[in-house]
Write an enzyme that holds these catalytic residues in place. Structure first.
Site, short mmCIF file in Angstrom:
data_model
loop_
_atom_site.label_atom_id
_atom_site.label_comp_id
_atom_site.label_asym_id
_atom_site.label_seq_id
_atom_site.Cartn_x
_atom_site.Cartn_y
_atom_site.Cartn_z
N GLU A 61 47.83 42.32 47.75
CA GLU A 61 49.00 43.07 48.20
C GLU A 61 48.76 43.81 49.52
OE1 GLU A 61 46.55 46.01 45.92
OE2 GLU A 61 47.00 43.87 45.79
N CYS A 96 42.07 44.09 40.84
CA CYS A 96 41.03 45.13 40.93
C CYS A 96 40.98 45.94 39.63
CB CYS A 96 41.23 46.00 42.17
SG CYS A 96 39.74 46.95 42.61
N HIS A 108 42.50 42.62 46.45
CA HIS A 108 43.84 43.21 46.62
C HIS A 108 44.72 42.34 47.52
CE1 HIS A 108 43.08 47.36 45.02
NE2 HIS A 108 41.84 47.05 45.33
#
Length: 202
Positions: A182, A81, A180
């Protein structure tokens, strides 16, 4: 080799989540805020957050030149990002004083998918990552509008209003996604980067 040492640039953004995902994917993960900490890692993640803030803090913490040097020396870096924005050679809709690390020959459009209210999730197939399409989470995300000759497009949105937009690229040891990973619990993108770092360090 054993577990590669991978740092997460811990100036701003979702640092903790990347550290957890990298550790679960087999890396020795540690936060990096200072040049001496950068010297101790084999690879670096530039996390999501606010790209203009990360840009300013990179100067304040005197991290810009050391990171530029390590990228030029072949250190693997993964940007998600805002991290993708920081790795781009050209940023559209950014602030005039915003400066990134300019490692990947690409043009990205900042906040391309809209403001926070336009955050969304979509399946993305990533070449080099086996299994089902990745369930990608986009939060005020950029997209890639142009890639140079040396840049490999490894992921695009497969459906919906953002279909065919480029959201994952690789150039040598540099990797970037506009989403994202994560935040999903799916470790495949982090495992891909850990393998990249392991290979580069061998």
């Amino acid at each position: 080799m054993g577990a590669p040492t991978i740092g997460v640039l811990a100036l701003q953004g979702d640092v903790r989540e990347h550290l957890a995902a990298l550790a679960a994917a087999g890396a020795d993960a540690r936060p990096v805020r200072r040049p001496t900490e950068l010297d101790a890692v084999d690879g670096l993640v530039v996390p999501g957050g606010e790209s203009t803030t990360i840009s300013k803090l990179a100067d304040i913490f005197e991290m810009r030149e050391p990171i530029d040097k390590r990228i030029a020396g072949g250190m693997p870096v993964y940007g998600s990002c805002a991290g993708m924005i920081m790795l781009a050679t050209e940023v559209l809709d950014g602030r005039p004083d915003q400066r990134g690390f300019a490692g990947i020959d690409m043009t990205v459009r900042r906040n391309a998918f809209g403001r926070q209210v336009d955050s969304f999730e979509a399946p993305v197939t990533i070449s080099g990552v086996s299994g089902a399409p990745f369930h990608a989470v986009f939060i005020r995300a950029p997209w890639v509008e142009r890639v140079g000759a040396g840049v490999q497009v490894i992921g695009s949105v497969t459906g919906g209003p953002a279909a065919d937009r480029i959201v994952a690229v690789r150039q040598g040891n540099l990797l970037a996604t506009s989403f994202h990973p994560e935040l999903t619990g799916d470790l495949r993108v982090h495992a891909y980067f850990v393998d990249l770092v392991r290979t580069a360090s061998a």
